[in-house]
Design a protein around this motif. Structure first.
Motif, short mmCIF file in Angstrom:
data_model
loop_
_atom_site.label_atom_id
_atom_site.label_comp_id
_atom_site.label_asym_id
_atom_site.label_seq_id
_atom_site.Cartn_x
_atom_site.Cartn_y
_atom_site.Cartn_z
N GLU A 93 0.83 -1.21 0.00
CA GLU A 93 0.00 0.00 0.00
C GLU A 93 0.87 1.26 0.00
O GLU A 93 0.54 2.23 -0.68
N ALA A 94 1.95 1.24 0.74
CA ALA A 94 2.86 2.40 0.75
C ALA A 94 3.46 2.60 -0.64
O ALA A 94 3.47 3.73 -1.16
N LEU A 95 3.95 1.54 -1.25
CA LEU A 95 4.54 1.65 -2.59
C LEU A 95 3.51 2.16 -3.60
O LEU A 95 3.81 3.02 -4.42
N SER A 96 2.28 1.65 -3.50
CA SER A 96 1.24 2.04 -4.46
C SER A 96 0.76 3.47 -4.24
O SER A 96 0.28 4.11 -5.17
N THR A 97 0.90 3.97 -3.03
CA THR A 97 0.43 5.31 -2.69
C THR A 97 1.50 6.36 -2.97
O THR A 97 1.21 7.54 -3.01
N GLY A 98 2.72 5.92 -3.13
CA GLY A 98 3.80 6.85 -3.42
C GLY A 98 4.36 7.52 -2.19
O GLY A 98 4.67 8.71 -2.22
N ILE A 99 4.48 6.76 -1.11
CA ILE A 99 5.17 7.29 0.07
C ILE A 99 6.27 6.31 0.45
O ILE A 99 6.17 5.11 0.22
N PRO A 100 7.35 6.82 1.02
CA PRO A 100 8.48 5.95 1.37
C PRO A 100 8.10 4.86 2.37
O PRO A 100 7.38 5.12 3.34
N PHE A 101 8.60 3.68 2.11
CA PHE A 101 8.44 2.54 3.02
C PHE A 101 9.74 2.35 3.78
O PHE A 101 10.81 2.28 3.17
N ILE A 102 9.62 2.27 5.09
CA ILE A 102 10.76 2.02 5.97
C ILE A 102 10.42 0.77 6.77
O ILE A 102 9.42 0.75 7.49
N GLY A 103 11.21 -0.28 6.64
CA GLY A 103 10.89 -1.52 7.34
C GLY A 103 12.11 -2.37 7.60
O GLY A 103 13.23 -2.03 7.20
N THR A 104 11.88 -3.47 8.25
CA THR A 104 12.95 -4.43 8.54
C THR A 104 13.10 -5.38 7.36
O THR A 104 12.14 -5.65 6.64
N PRO A 105 14.32 -5.89 7.15
CA PRO A 105 14.57 -6.75 5.99
C PRO A 105 14.12 -8.20 6.24
O PRO A 105 14.94 -9.11 6.35
N ILE A 106 12.81 -8.36 6.36
CA ILE A 106 12.26 -9.69 6.60
C ILE A 106 11.13 -9.95 5.62
O ILE A 106 10.62 -9.03 4.98
N GLY A 107 10.72 -11.20 5.51
CA GLY A 107 9.59 -11.55 4.68
C GLY A 107 9.73 -11.05 3.26
O GLY A 107 10.81 -10.99 2.68
N GLY A 108 8.59 -10.62 2.71
CA GLY A 108 8.56 -10.15 1.33
C GLY A 108 9.34 -8.88 1.07
O GLY A 108 9.74 -8.62 -0.07
N ALA A 109 9.56 -8.09 2.11
CA ALA A 109 10.32 -6.85 1.92
C ALA A 109 11.71 -7.15 1.36
O ALA A 109 12.22 -6.41 0.52
N ARG A 110 12.32 -8.24 1.82
CA ARG A 110 13.66 -8.62 1.32
C ARG A 110 13.66 -8.84 -0.18
O ARG A 110 14.67 -8.63 -0.85
N ASP A 111 12.53 -9.30 -0.70
CA ASP A 111 12.45 -9.64 -2.12
C ASP A 111 12.21 -8.44 -3.03
O ASP A 111 12.49 -8.51 -4.22
N TYR A 112 11.68 -7.36 -2.47
CA TYR A 112 11.27 -6.25 -3.33
C TYR A 112 11.88 -4.90 -2.98
O TYR A 112 11.89 -4.01 -3.82
N ILE A 113 12.36 -4.73 -1.78
CA ILE A 113 12.93 -3.44 -1.38
C ILE A 113 14.45 -3.49 -1.54
O ILE A 113 15.10 -4.43 -1.09
N VAL A 114 14.98 -2.49 -2.21
CA VAL A 114 16.42 -2.31 -2.32
C VAL A 114 16.74 -1.09 -1.45
O VAL A 114 16.30 0.02 -1.75
N ASP A 115 17.45 -1.32 -0.37
CA ASP A 115 17.71 -0.29 0.63
C ASP A 115 18.32 0.97 0.00
O ASP A 115 19.32 0.90 -0.71
N GLY A 116 17.64 2.09 0.23
CA GLY A 116 18.13 3.36 -0.28
C GLY A 116 17.75 3.65 -1.73
O GLY A 116 18.05 4.71 -2.25
N GLU A 117 17.09 2.70 -2.38
CA GLU A 117 16.69 2.88 -3.78
C GLU A 117 15.17 3.03 -3.93
O GLU A 117 14.70 3.93 -4.60
N ASN A 118 14.41 2.09 -3.34
CA ASN A 118 12.95 2.16 -3.44
C ASN A 118 12.28 2.06 -2.07
O ASN A 118 11.07 1.91 -1.95
N GLY A 119 13.07 2.12 -1.03
CA GLY A 119 12.61 2.06 0.35
C GLY A 119 13.83 2.00 1.24
O GLY A 119 14.96 2.14 0.76
N PHE A 120 13.59 1.78 2.52
CA PHE A 120 14.71 1.71 3.45
C PHE A 120 14.55 0.53 4.39
O PHE A 120 13.44 0.21 4.83
#
Length: 178
Positions: A93-120
């Motif tokens: 929802e954060a990605l689709s809404t256009g606001i920065p996502f900040i989370g821990t590198p677990i679960g699905g976040a590891r597969d789609y977030i590149v730290d400092g590029e599309n989230g943190f």
């Protein structure tokens, strides 16, 4: 903005919201909005009182989906310091809404977030890690714009209806050789 049920599982706080609350006193010009309800709400409210930040943390309870998106549209970032998570709807929802996502590198976040590029990514149970990322975003509008742009592109590439259908077709073709 933090979103999640305010609960424990096996005596463990799963969403890590406590750490975001603890970061608020270290951040200038930040108001934390928490969407979700559960038995930890009272503990979190007491923590806010103890830290002297009850005027900077708002508890909104469980809200309807349209209200959730109104909050997301007004937020500067979504922070999800989960200790355990699958593919997070909050992240999508954060990605689709256009606001920065900040989370821990677990679960699905590891597969789609590149730290400092599309989230943190932040370290688990680490208040200073949360403070560092939010402070960077507060002081670097170019970084904020890059994260928003790249996060939305990640959403479009992997999670829109068309993207999901395309991926499904690729899997079927690989399995059937057609």
């Amino acid at each position: 903005l933090c979103i999640g049920r305010l609960i424990t599982d096996n005596n463990m706080e799963t969403k890590g919201i406590r750490y975001v609350i603890m970061a608020v006193p270290k951040l200038a010009d930040v108001c934390l909005h928490i969407l979700g309800d559960g038995p930890l709400k009272k503990d979190y409210q007491e923590l806010c009182e103890t830290l002297g930040i009850k005027d900077r943390v708002r508890f909104h309870g469980k809200v309807p989906r349209d209200t959730l998106f109104q909050f997301m549209s007004a937020a500067d970032a979504v922070v999800l310091p989960s200790l355990r998570e699958g593919l997070s709807m909050t992240m999508l929802e954060a990605l689709s809404t256009g606001i920065p996502f900040i989370g821990t590198p677990i679960g699905g976040a590891r597969d789609y977030i590149v730290d400092g590029e599309n989230g943190f990514f932040i370290k688990m149970k680490d208040v200073d890690s949360i403070v560092d990322v939010i402070t960077r975003l507060q002081h670097d509008s170019g970084l904020m714009a890059k994260i928003v742009r790249n996060g939305y592109e990640t959403y479009k590439k992997h999670f829109t209806g068309d993207a999901v259908v395309k991926k499904f077709e690729e899997i079927v073709q690989a399995e059937t050789g057609q």
